[in-house]
Design a protein around this motif. Sequence first.
Motif, PDB file in Angstrom:
ATOM      1  N   THR A 205      21.549  25.777  39.022  1.00 38.14           N
ATOM      2  CA  THR A 205      22.817  26.359  39.459  1.00 38.14           C
ATOM      3  C   THR A 205      22.565  27.550  40.373  1.00 38.14           C
ATOM      4  OG1 THR A 205      23.904  25.641  37.430  1.00 38.14           O
ATOM      5  CG2 THR A 205      24.939  27.441  38.615  1.00 38.14           C
ATOM      6  N   THR A 206      23.451  27.756  41.353  1.00 41.15           N
ATOM      7  CA  THR A 206      23.371  28.923  42.232  1.00 41.15           C
ATOM      8  C   THR A 206      24.624  29.780  42.059  1.00 41.15           C
ATOM      9  OG1 THR A 206      24.380  27.738  44.108  1.00 41.15           O
ATOM     10  CG2 THR A 206      21.964  27.672  43.906  1.00 41.15           C
ATOM     11  N   GLY A 207      24.619  30.952  42.670  1.00 41.94           N
ATOM     12  CA  GLY A 207      25.770  31.847  42.605  1.00 41.94           C
ATOM     13  C   GLY A 207      25.764  32.797  41.432  1.00 41.94           C
ATOM     14  N   TYR A 208      24.616  32.982  40.776  1.00 39.93           N
ATOM     15  CA  TYR A 208      24.526  33.911  39.648  1.00 39.93           C
ATOM     16  C   TYR A 208      24.682  35.352  40.123  1.00 39.93           C
ATOM     17  CZ  TYR A 208      22.624  30.176  36.666  1.00 39.93           C
ATOM     18  OH  TYR A 208      22.444  29.029  35.946  1.00 39.93           O
ATOM     19  N   SER A 209      25.262  36.179  39.259  1.00 37.64           N
ATOM     20  CA  SER A 209      25.331  37.617  39.512  1.00 37.64           C
ATOM     21  C   SER A 209      23.984  38.247  39.187  1.00 37.64           C
ATOM     22  CB  SER A 209      26.420  38.253  38.644  1.00 37.64           C
ATOM     23  OG  SER A 209      26.042  38.196  37.262  1.00 37.64           O
TER      24      SER A 209
ATOM     25  N   PHE B  18      12.618  27.442  34.014  1.00 39.28           N
ATOM     26  CA  PHE B  18      12.350  26.989  35.383  1.00 39.28           C
ATOM     27  C   PHE B  18      13.597  27.292  36.197  1.00 39.28           C
ATOM     28  CE2 PHE B  18      11.671  24.407  39.000  1.00 39.28           C
ATOM     29  CZ  PHE B  18      10.341  24.006  39.049  1.00 39.28           C
ATOM     30  N   HIS B  19      13.458  28.126  37.231  1.00 44.21           N
ATOM     31  CA  HIS B  19      14.626  28.519  38.038  1.00 44.21           C
ATOM     32  C   HIS B  19      14.270  28.495  39.511  1.00 44.21           C
ATOM     33  CE1 HIS B  19      17.621  31.775  39.512  1.00 44.21           C
ATOM     34  NE2 HIS B  19      18.193  30.576  39.494  1.00 44.21           N
ATOM     35  N   SER B  20      14.952  27.661  40.271  1.00 34.70           N
ATOM     36  CA  SER B  20      14.780  27.618  41.721  1.00 34.70           C
ATOM     37  C   SER B  20      16.141  27.433  42.367  1.00 34.70           C
ATOM     38  CB  SER B  20      13.857  26.472  42.136  1.00 34.70           C
ATOM     39  OG  SER B  20      12.500  26.806  41.930  1.00 34.70           O
ATOM     40  N   ALA B  21      16.342  28.103  43.514  1.00 37.15           N
ATOM     41  CA  ALA B  21      17.608  27.989  44.226  1.00 37.15           C
ATOM     42  C   ALA B  21      17.756  26.630  44.878  1.00 37.15           C
ATOM     43  CB  ALA B  21      17.710  29.086  45.284  1.00 37.15           C
ATOM     44  N   ASN B  22      16.650  25.954  45.131  1.00 36.12           N
ATOM     45  CA  ASN B  22      16.695  24.635  45.759  1.00 36.12           C
ATOM     46  C   ASN B  22      15.581  23.784  45.158  1.00 36.12           C
ATOM     47  OD1 ASN B  22      16.185  22.446  47.745  1.00 36.12           O
ATOM     48  ND2 ASN B  22      17.760  23.494  48.922  1.00 36.12           N
TER      49      ASN B  22
ATOM     50  N   ALA C  67      28.601  31.557  49.137  1.00 36.28           N
ATOM     51  CA  ALA C  67      28.096  31.752  50.508  1.00 36.28           C
ATOM     52  C   ALA C  67      27.557  33.170  50.624  1.00 36.28           C
ATOM     53  CB  ALA C  67      29.203  31.523  51.531  1.00 36.28           C
ATOM     54  N   PRO C  68      26.374  33.335  51.254  1.00 35.89           N
ATOM     55  CA  PRO C  68      25.501  32.271  51.725  1.00 35.89           C
ATOM     56  C   PRO C  68      24.922  31.471  50.567  1.00 35.89           C
ATOM     57  CG  PRO C  68      24.437  34.395  51.969  1.00 35.89           C
ATOM     58  CD  PRO C  68      25.810  34.677  51.502  1.00 35.89           C
ATOM     59  N   SER C  69      24.342  30.352  50.891  1.00 38.78           N
ATOM     60  CA  SER C  69      23.787  29.473  49.854  1.00 38.78           C
ATOM     61  C   SER C  69      22.617  30.146  49.140  1.00 38.78           C
ATOM     62  CB  SER C  69      23.317  28.154  50.476  1.00 38.78           C
ATOM     63  OG  SER C  69      22.184  28.379  51.294  1.00 38.78           O
ATOM     64  N   GLY C  70      22.361  29.681  47.929  1.00 38.65           N
ATOM     65  CA  GLY C  70      21.205  30.201  47.201  1.00 38.65           C
ATOM     66  C   GLY C  70      19.906  29.943  47.936  1.00 38.65           C
ATOM     67  N   THR C  71      19.848  28.817  48.648  1.00 39.11           N
ATOM     68  CA  THR C  71      18.638  28.504  49.410  1.00 39.11           C
ATOM     69  C   THR C  71      18.456  29.444  50.579  1.00 39.11           C
ATOM     70  OG1 THR C  71      18.833  26.183  48.786  1.00 39.11           O
ATOM     71  CG2 THR C  71      17.446  26.689  50.694  1.00 39.11           C
TER      72      THR C  71
ATOM     73  N   ALA D 109      15.612  33.978  52.942  1.00 34.88           N
ATOM     74  CA  ALA D 109      15.761  35.334  53.469  1.00 34.88           C
ATOM     75  C   ALA D 109      14.916  36.332  52.683  1.00 34.88           C
ATOM     76  CB  ALA D 109      17.232  35.746  53.448  1.00 34.88           C
ATOM     77  N   ASN D 110      14.941  36.211  51.368  1.00 30.78           N
ATOM     78  CA  ASN D 110      14.156  37.139  50.544  1.00 30.78           C
ATOM     79  C   ASN D 110      12.660  36.907  50.707  1.00 30.78           C
ATOM     80  OD1 ASN D 110      15.942  38.952  48.975  1.00 30.78           O
ATOM     81  ND2 ASN D 110      16.836  37.030  48.259  1.00 30.78           N
ATOM     82  N   THR D 111      12.254  35.658  50.901  1.00 29.05           N
ATOM     83  CA  THR D 111      10.842  35.372  51.165  1.00 29.05           C
ATOM     84  C   THR D 111      10.401  36.044  52.457  1.00 29.05           C
ATOM     85  OG1 THR D 111      10.811  33.285  49.958  1.00 29.05           O
ATOM     86  CG2 THR D 111       9.204  33.530  51.742  1.00 29.05           C
ATOM     87  N   ILE D 112      11.217  35.920  53.498  1.00 32.85           N
ATOM     88  CA  ILE D 112      10.907  36.555  54.780  1.00 32.85           C
ATOM     89  C   ILE D 112      10.843  38.067  54.628  1.00 32.85           C
ATOM     90  CG2 ILE D 112      11.764  36.972  57.121  1.00 32.85           C
ATOM     91  CD1 ILE D 112      13.009  34.119  56.966  1.00 32.85           C
ATOM     92  N   LYS D 113      11.857  38.635  53.992  1.00 32.32           N
ATOM     93  CA  LYS D 113      11.927  40.088  53.812  1.00 32.32           C
ATOM     94  C   LYS D 113      10.731  40.618  53.025  1.00 32.32           C
ATOM     95  CE  LYS D 113      15.048  43.698  52.051  1.00 32.32           C
ATOM     96  NZ  LYS D 113      15.174  44.437  53.314  1.00 32.32           N
ATOM     97  N   ASP D 114      10.370  39.925  51.950  1.00 31.27           N
ATOM     98  CA  ASP D 114       9.252  40.364  51.113  1.00 31.27           C
ATOM     99  C   ASP D 114       7.903  40.207  51.817  1.00 31.27           C
ATOM    100  OD1 ASP D 114      11.095  40.923  49.140  1.00 31.27           O
ATOM    101  OD2 ASP D 114      10.717  39.085  48.001  1.00 31.27           O
ATOM    102  N   SER D 115       7.853  39.303  52.799  1.00 31.23           N
ATOM    103  CA  SER D 115       6.594  39.057  53.505  1.00 31.23           C
ATOM    104  C   SER D 115       6.347  40.043  54.637  1.00 31.23           C
ATOM    105  CB  SER D 115       6.593  37.628  54.087  1.00 31.23           C
ATOM    106  OG  SER D 115       6.740  36.670  53.064  1.00 31.23           O
ATOM    107  N   ILE D 116       7.401  40.694  55.104  1.00 29.16           N
ATOM    108  CA  ILE D 116       7.294  41.606  56.244  1.00 29.16           C
ATOM    109  C   ILE D 116       6.983  43.021  55.742  1.00 29.16           C
ATOM    110  CG2 ILE D 116       8.564  42.678  58.152  1.00 29.16           C
ATOM    111  CD1 ILE D 116      10.115  40.023  58.391  1.00 29.16           C
TER     112      ILE D 116
END
Length: 254
Positions: free
Chosen positions: A86-90, A107-111, A149-153, A158-165
């Motif tokens: 499921t997506t959209g968690y607070s 096990f938790h994945s957005a996609n 919105a935006p989607s969990g994916t 976005a968070n992967t990109i942000k954490d990598s920079i």
Amino acid sequence: MIKILLVGCNGKMGTMISTVAQNSTTLTIAAGFDSKTEGNFNYPVYDSLTNVKENVDVVLDFSRPATLDSICEFVLNRKIPVVFCTTGYSAEQLNKIQGLSAEVPVFHSANMSIGINIVNNILKTISNTLYKDFDIEIIEKHHNQKVDAPSGTALLLANTIKDSIEAETEFNYGREGIAKREHKEIGIHAIRGGNIIGDHEVIFAGKGEVIEIKHSAISREVFAVGALKACEYVYDKTPGMYSMDNVVNDTIKF
């Protein structure tokens, strides 16, 4: 056979998972849970988790955030793993999921798509290198009934990109009016229409060249296959947090 309790069995994804599971030699849907119990199921369906009589090995959740508390109570009482799709968690709910992992395997994945998670791993390796000379934008497209919105994916990418920079960056959710772009922005744009299953595109726009990484889901079956793989993966694990990263990295070395 791994016996699964499917939460949200009457939804579009629940229906697809039930169909895909029928061809499996390693797992089966032993019971379902949904607010709507009417349907052509080959397993019992309950409208309350407290009424589930079957012995199940894993809970697979494709429902709504509102069911989180009852799922947590169920898996804690039975000491069994859970797969949250499921997506959209607070933020509070995400903290609860994290806390649950101290007691049972979570096990938790957005996609649940293998392809999206390969894309996510690629972004980990290239984002910091490209950031200096490229602006980064994310566009996601989904059907007109998607709630969040935006989607969990999109947020996962976005968070992967942000954490990598290494430099400081910030998200910009769409633009309106006078909105000149700043380099530190990671743009995130949501499109809703028709019956688009799920498109995600990451754009690295530089001077004189553009790199685009895109994933398109052409059938919900891809998510069902991934979700069932997740159930197989987490079935015999010890308490802790797991994701599609674990499944991908066990198969492909980056």
